[in-house]
Design a protein around this motif. Sequence first.
Motif, mmCIF file in Angstrom:
data_model
loop_
_atom_site.group_PDB
_atom_site.id
_atom_site.type_symbol
_atom_site.label_atom_id
_atom_site.label_comp_id
_atom_site.label_asym_id
_atom_site.label_seq_id
_atom_site.Cartn_x
_atom_site.Cartn_y
_atom_site.Cartn_z
ATOM 1 N N VAL A 1 -47.191 4.632 -57.117
ATOM 2 C CA VAL A 1 -48.517 5.195 -57.370
ATOM 3 C C VAL A 1 -48.503 6.669 -57.011
ATOM 4 C CG1 VAL A 1 -50.949 5.086 -56.717
ATOM 5 C CG2 VAL A 1 -49.624 2.994 -56.916
ATOM 6 N N LYS A 2 -49.009 7.489 -57.928
ATOM 7 C CA LYS A 2 -49.056 8.923 -57.702
ATOM 8 C C LYS A 2 -50.434 9.452 -58.098
ATOM 9 C CE LYS A 2 -44.213 9.811 -57.891
ATOM 10 N NZ LYS A 2 -43.893 8.701 -57.080
ATOM 11 N N ALA A 3 -51.016 10.276 -57.221
ATOM 12 C CA ALA A 3 -52.281 10.940 -57.549
ATOM 13 C C ALA A 3 -52.034 11.874 -58.722
ATOM 14 C CB ALA A 3 -52.803 11.705 -56.349
ATOM 15 N N THR A 4 -52.945 11.816 -59.708
ATOM 16 C CA THR A 4 -52.763 12.570 -60.948
ATOM 17 C C THR A 4 -54.102 13.136 -61.399
ATOM 18 O OG1 THR A 4 -51.036 10.993 -61.579
ATOM 19 C CG2 THR A 4 -51.885 12.402 -63.319
ATOM 20 N N GLU A 5 -54.091 14.354 -61.905
ATOM 21 C CA GLU A 5 -55.322 14.934 -62.441
ATOM 22 C C GLU A 5 -55.845 14.056 -63.568
ATOM 23 O OE1 GLU A 5 -55.564 19.069 -63.391
ATOM 24 O OE2 GLU A 5 -54.003 19.547 -61.915
ATOM 25 N N ASN A 6 -57.145 13.856 -63.593
ATOM 26 C CA ASN A 6 -57.771 12.973 -64.571
ATOM 27 C C ASN A 6 -57.447 13.375 -66.009
ATOM 28 O OD1 ASN A 6 -59.509 10.732 -65.181
ATOM 29 N ND2 ASN A 6 -61.054 12.205 -65.797
#
Length: 106
Positions: free
Chosen positions: A63-68
């Motif tokens: 899981v990686k935080a990603t710009e919407n």
Amino acid sequence: VKSQLSNTTRRLLKEYLKSDYMLYDHFYQIFQSKVEHFGKSQLAAEVVELEEANTEISKDCSVKATENSLLQGDQKWWGPNLIGYNVENVTNEECLLMTMSELKLI
């Protein structure tokens, strides 16, 4: 960076935000009472368990935080300037569910 406020500014802010302080203090006391009843050591143990589970899930699902704006499909959130989550393990349904936007989930 934490800003330094003068005592006068702190006092004025506390007066101006009196209702916010009252609300915060009320629920802080409730929280502290529940922590005492539950047990600080038990809470600490469960926090460690949760952190370990989060680490394991992050590793298993990648899981990686990603710009919407870079997300697609069920992982894309409803508005601009949001951060969503992208998952590399698309074969694991639990991983996909954890990164799904709330509107798609419900």
